[in-house]
Design a protein around this motif. Structure first.
Motif, PDB file in Angstrom:
ATOM      1  N   GLY A 195       0.673  -0.902   2.605  1.00 20.08           N
ATOM      2  CA  GLY A 195       2.029  -1.035   3.088  1.00 20.08           C
ATOM      3  C   GLY A 195       2.374  -0.224   4.314  1.00 20.08           C
ATOM      4  O   GLY A 195       3.508  -0.186   4.714  1.00 20.08           O
ATOM      5  N   THR A 196       1.394   0.409   4.906  1.00 22.74           N
ATOM      6  CA  THR A 196       1.717   1.295   6.018  1.00 22.74           C
ATOM      7  C   THR A 196       1.233   0.776   7.354  1.00 22.74           C
ATOM      8  O   THR A 196       1.412   1.414   8.366  1.00 22.74           O
ATOM      9  N   SER A 197       0.625  -0.424   7.367  1.00 19.77           N
ATOM     10  CA  SER A 197      -0.134  -0.800   8.565  1.00 19.77           C
ATOM     11  C   SER A 197       0.591  -1.810   9.450  1.00 19.77           C
ATOM     12  O   SER A 197      -0.014  -2.395  10.313  1.00 19.77           O
ATOM     13  N   PHE A 198       1.890  -2.041   9.227  1.00 21.85           N
ATOM     14  CA  PHE A 198       2.533  -3.066  10.054  1.00 21.85           C
ATOM     15  C   PHE A 198       3.670  -2.512  10.894  1.00 21.85           C
ATOM     16  O   PHE A 198       4.612  -3.206  11.216  1.00 21.85           O
ATOM     17  N   ASP A 199       3.562  -1.259  11.257  1.00 19.58           N
ATOM     18  CA  ASP A 199       4.591  -0.705  12.126  1.00 19.58           C
ATOM     19  C   ASP A 199       4.491  -1.265  13.540  1.00 19.58           C
ATOM     20  O   ASP A 199       5.463  -1.296  14.270  1.00 19.58           O
ATOM     21  N   ALA A 200       3.314  -1.738  13.902  1.00 19.65           N
ATOM     22  CA  ALA A 200       3.175  -2.417  15.185  1.00 19.65           C
ATOM     23  C   ALA A 200       3.849  -3.788  15.104  1.00 19.65           C
ATOM     24  O   ALA A 200       4.226  -4.259  14.036  1.00 19.65           O
ATOM     25  N   LEU A 201       3.990  -4.428  16.218  1.00 14.72           N
ATOM     26  CA  LEU A 201       4.657  -5.720  16.273  1.00 14.72           C
ATOM     27  C   LEU A 201       3.654  -6.814  15.917  1.00 14.72           C
ATOM     28  O   LEU A 201       3.473  -7.786  16.619  1.00 14.72           O
ATOM     29  N   TYR A 202       3.045  -6.658  14.759  1.00 17.79           N
ATOM     30  CA  TYR A 202       1.907  -7.498  14.448  1.00 17.79           C
ATOM     31  C   TYR A 202       1.742  -7.491  12.941  1.00 17.79           C
ATOM     32  O   TYR A 202       1.457  -6.474  12.333  1.00 17.79           O
ATOM     33  N   VAL A 203       1.951  -8.629  12.336  1.00 14.84           N
ATOM     34  CA  VAL A 203       1.899  -8.731  10.886  1.00 14.84           C
ATOM     35  C   VAL A 203       0.585  -9.416  10.522  1.00 14.84           C
ATOM     36  O   VAL A 203       0.435 -10.610  10.677  1.00 14.84           O
ATOM     37  N   ASN A 204      -0.349  -8.644  10.075  1.00 15.80           N
ATOM     38  CA  ASN A 204      -1.700  -9.171   9.922  1.00 15.80           C
ATOM     39  C   ASN A 204      -2.143  -9.091   8.470  1.00 15.80           C
ATOM     40  O   ASN A 204      -2.296  -8.017   7.919  1.00 15.80           O
ATOM     41  N   VAL A 205      -2.338 -10.248   7.880  1.00 12.12           N
ATOM     42  CA  VAL A 205      -2.746 -10.281   6.483  1.00 12.12           C
ATOM     43  C   VAL A 205      -4.063  -9.553   6.270  1.00 12.12           C
ATOM     44  O   VAL A 205      -4.218  -8.756   5.373  1.00 12.12           O
ATOM     45  N   ASN A 206      -5.013  -9.839   7.122  1.00 12.69           N
ATOM     46  CA  ASN A 206      -6.335  -9.257   6.905  1.00 12.69           C
ATOM     47  C   ASN A 206      -6.325  -7.745   7.097  1.00 12.69           C
ATOM     48  O   ASN A 206      -7.082  -7.038   6.452  1.00 12.69           O
ATOM     49  N   GLY A 207      -5.492  -7.280   7.979  1.00 11.73           N
ATOM     50  CA  GLY A 207      -5.427  -5.852   8.214  1.00 11.73           C
ATOM     51  C   GLY A 207      -4.469  -5.149   7.271  1.00 11.73           C
ATOM     52  O   GLY A 207      -4.285  -3.950   7.346  1.00 11.73           O
ATOM     53  N   ALA A 208      -3.872  -5.939   6.360  1.00  9.39           N
ATOM     54  CA  ALA A 208      -2.777  -5.399   5.571  1.00  9.39           C
ATOM     55  C   ALA A 208      -3.248  -4.425   4.512  1.00  9.39           C
ATOM     56  O   ALA A 208      -2.502  -3.563   4.093  1.00  9.39           O
ATOM     57  N   SER A 209      -4.432  -4.561   4.047  1.00  4.94           N
ATOM     58  CA  SER A 209      -4.834  -3.756   2.917  1.00  4.94           C
ATOM     59  C   SER A 209      -6.189  -3.105   3.136  1.00  4.94           C
ATOM     60  O   SER A 209      -7.206  -3.763   3.221  1.00  4.94           O
ATOM     61  N   GLY A 210      -6.177  -1.780   3.202  1.00  6.42           N
ATOM     62  CA  GLY A 210      -7.436  -1.048   3.204  1.00  6.42           C
ATOM     63  C   GLY A 210      -7.995  -0.918   1.806  1.00  6.42           C
ATOM     64  O   GLY A 210      -9.030  -0.326   1.581  1.00  6.42           O
ATOM     65  N   TYR A 211      -7.268  -1.507   0.867  1.00  9.66           N
ATOM     66  CA  TYR A 211      -7.634  -1.402  -0.535  1.00  9.66           C
ATOM     67  C   TYR A 211      -9.006  -1.974  -0.812  1.00  9.66           C
ATOM     68  O   TYR A 211      -9.759  -1.461  -1.629  1.00  9.66           O
ATOM     69  N   PHE A 212      -9.352  -3.046  -0.115  1.00  8.39           N
ATOM     70  CA  PHE A 212     -10.606  -3.722  -0.401  1.00  8.39           C
ATOM     71  C   PHE A 212     -11.805  -2.828  -0.119  1.00  8.39           C
ATOM     72  O   PHE A 212     -12.837  -2.944  -0.738  1.00  8.39           O
ATOM     73  N   ASP A 213     -11.657  -1.944   0.833  1.00 13.94           N
ATOM     74  CA  ASP A 213     -12.790  -1.119   1.230  1.00 13.94           C
ATOM     75  C   ASP A 213     -13.097  -0.033   0.207  1.00 13.94           C
ATOM     76  O   ASP A 213     -14.235   0.347   0.022  1.00 13.94           O
ATOM     77  N   ARG A 214     -12.088   0.497  -0.430  1.00 18.80           N
ATOM     78  CA  ARG A 214     -12.277   1.742  -1.162  1.00 18.80           C
ATOM     79  C   ARG A 214     -12.074   1.642  -2.667  1.00 18.80           C
ATOM     80  O   ARG A 214     -12.756   2.296  -3.424  1.00 18.80           O
ATOM     81  N   SER A 215     -11.118   0.846  -3.084  1.00 21.46           N
ATOM     82  CA  SER A 215     -10.605   1.037  -4.435  1.00 21.46           C
ATOM     83  C   SER A 215     -10.966  -0.046  -5.439  1.00 21.46           C
ATOM     84  O   SER A 215     -10.510   0.019  -6.570  1.00 21.46           O
ATOM     85  N   LEU A 216     -11.749  -1.029  -5.065  1.00 20.78           N
ATOM     86  CA  LEU A 216     -12.106  -2.051  -6.034  1.00 20.78           C
ATOM     87  C   LEU A 216     -13.221  -1.531  -6.937  1.00 20.78           C
ATOM     88  O   LEU A 216     -14.175  -0.914  -6.469  1.00 20.78           O
ATOM     89  N   ASN A 217     -13.067  -1.798  -8.222  1.00 25.97           N
ATOM     90  CA  ASN A 217     -14.049  -1.309  -9.195  1.00 25.97           C
ATOM     91  C   ASN A 217     -15.018  -2.386  -9.649  1.00 25.97           C
ATOM     92  O   ASN A 217     -16.120  -2.079 -10.095  1.00 25.97           O
ATOM     93  N   ALA A 218     -14.610  -3.641  -9.579  1.00 26.56           N
ATOM     94  CA  ALA A 218     -15.443  -4.728 -10.093  1.00 26.56           C
ATOM     95  C   ALA A 218     -15.651  -5.825  -9.047  1.00 26.56           C
ATOM     96  O   ALA A 218     -16.792  -6.201  -8.756  1.00 26.56           O
ATOM     97  N   TYR A 219     -14.557  -6.315  -8.481  1.00 31.09           N
ATOM     98  CA  TYR A 219     -14.663  -7.464  -7.581  1.00 31.09           C
ATOM     99  C   TYR A 219     -15.590  -7.167  -6.390  1.00 31.09           C
ATOM    100  O   TYR A 219     -15.457  -6.124  -5.725  1.00 31.09           O
ATOM    101  N   GLY A 220     -16.508  -8.073  -6.159  1.00 30.74           N
ATOM    102  CA  GLY A 220     -17.403  -7.957  -5.011  1.00 30.74           C
ATOM    103  C   GLY A 220     -18.444  -6.858  -5.132  1.00 30.74           C
ATOM    104  O   GLY A 220     -19.096  -6.517  -4.149  1.00 30.74           O
ATOM    105  N   ARG A 221     -18.615  -6.309  -6.335  1.00 30.89           N
ATOM    106  CA  ARG A 221     -19.511  -5.152  -6.499  1.00 30.89           C
ATOM    107  C   ARG A 221     -20.740  -5.478  -7.344  1.00 30.89           C
ATOM    108  O   ARG A 221     -21.292  -4.596  -8.006  1.00 30.89           O
ATOM    109  N   GLU A 222     -21.173  -6.713  -7.297  1.00 32.89           N
ATOM    110  CA  GLU A 222     -22.335  -7.121  -8.084  1.00 32.89           C
ATOM    111  C   GLU A 222     -23.522  -6.179  -7.861  1.00 32.89           C
ATOM    112  O   GLU A 222     -23.878  -5.879  -6.712  1.00 32.89           O
ATOM    113  N   GLY A 223     -24.094  -5.695  -8.954  1.00 36.94           N
ATOM    114  CA  GLY A 223     -25.285  -4.861  -8.887  1.00 36.94           C
ATOM    115  C   GLY A 223     -25.004  -3.385  -8.662  1.00 36.94           C
ATOM    116  O   GLY A 223     -25.890  -2.554  -8.845  1.00 36.94           O
ATOM    117  N   ARG A 224     -23.777  -3.066  -8.276  1.00 34.24           N
ATOM    118  CA  ARG A 224     -23.435  -1.656  -8.052  1.00 34.24           C
ATOM    119  C   ARG A 224     -22.904  -1.061  -9.357  1.00 34.24           C
ATOM    120  O   ARG A 224     -22.410  -1.770 -10.221  1.00 34.24           O
TER     121      ARG A 224
END
Length: 301
Positions: free
Chosen positions: A239-268
């Motif tokens: 929720g902190t990344s849209f202070d610029a004049l640019y509303v970007n879905v893909n840039g909206a969440s750094g969550y995917f990089d750090r905080s997922l425990n299961a999704y996309g983590r096959e074998g880890r």
DNA sequence: CGTTCCTCCTGCTAGC
DNA sequence: TGCTAGCAGGAGGAAC
């Protein structure tokens, strides 16, 4: 991939950048962006001319702008981002993106709103606003403007006041199907997609193919609570990344990089027990889970 | 009716 | 190296 948290970030961007402005000209390019607006893209553009945007609303993964037409008639412009939709706020002179499907120019001299969507699962449609059929007779206050008629089948999401957890649990207890299928059903509980479904199931230590009706009410309550928590946490990350004049879905969440425990983590390793996360096909999609924390049911629900 | 399956679409990647 | 097959998945509507 936009699920509830990402869509909410976009809603806040719309609130900041387009609410209060008057649409001068809307343009729709290609046959798909207005496919849910049955009278077609030309009609949609015609009807938007001169409308003032009163608010930006959201239920689950659906956005809508509350509009007031020049004749005073209120209506809702539904916006769904699908898989890859983005809303951008840029100068009209900025070069057009590939897959630009809609532009909105305003009566002021401010920037343009653009809809860019590579995979064209997203779209827009105009709908009348009607009383919300999901607001319980006692409890949550109805929305000021009502909700678009064509999305009355979408259930409240876990972050809105109209969400009735006891009622949702009762409906989950009546579903003789896999619990993951149930929580992905937007008519039962909205906002959850494949990513947050896997994360909520991991937190609740439930395998998604367990039968919805066979789970206890407390277990279902915990699952819903985890779904709410994981989406709230993602929203806080993104929720902190849209202070610029640019509303970007893909840039909206750094969550995917750090905080997922299961999704996309096959074998880890599972962050809880260390077992390698498994990936299974389910509903023509992928499901990620921990084989030790989330054992498969004996019989598929 | 409840539940399941198919389709829409394009960019990226793995594998021959 | 260049092609293709597979994958990603939200949601509506067809099919069972």
């Amino acid at each position: 991939m936009p699920e509830l948290p990402e869509v909410e970030v976009v809603r806040r961007g719309l609130q900041e950048h387009v609410v209060g402005r008057c649409i001068e000209t809307a343009g729709f390019f290609g046959a798909r962006v207005a496919r849910r607006h049955l009278p077609g893209p030309v009609d949609l553009a015609d009807r938007l001319h001169g409308n003032v945007i009163h608010s930006a609303e959201r239920r689950g993964k659906y956005l809508w702008l509350v509009l007031e037409a020049p004749d005073g008639h209120p209506q809702g412009l539904i916006i769904h981002l699908g898989m890859s939709g983005q809303l951008l706020v840029e100068a009209a002179s900025a070069p057009h993106e590939a897959h630009l499907h809609a532009t909105f120019d305003f009566a002021d001299d401010g920037p343009q709103l653009r809809f860019v969507d590579r995979r064209t699962f997203g779209g827009m449609a105009l709908a009348d606003l009607v009383p919300d059929p999901h607001v319980p007779s006692v409890g949550a206050a109805p929305r000021t403007w009502g909700i678009p008629e064509s999305i009355t089948h979408i259930a409240p999401d876990p972050l809105e006041p109209a969400f009735d957890q006891r009622a949702v649990i009762a409906r989950l207890k009546a579903r003789h199907t896999a619990v993951k299928r149930s929580i992905l059903d937007q008519g039962l509980i909205s906002g959850i997609g494949n990513i947050y479904a896997d994360e909520a199931l991991w937190r609740a230590q439930i395998h998604g193919e367990r039968e919805s009706a066979a789970l206890s009410k407390p277990a279902l309550g915990r699952l819903i609570g985890h779904a709410r928590d994981v989406m709230l946490e993602a929203l806080q990350h993104g929720g902190t990344s849209f202070d610029a004049l640019y509303v970007n879905v893909n840039g909206a969440s750094g969550y995917f990089d750090r905080s997922l425990n299961a999704y996309g983590r096959e074998g880890r390793p599972c962050p809880r027990c260390g077992s390698p996360i498994r990936r299974e096909a389910f509903m023509n999609r992928s499901s990620h889970s921990c084989p030790r924390c989330q054992p498969r049911p004996r019989t598929v629900g």
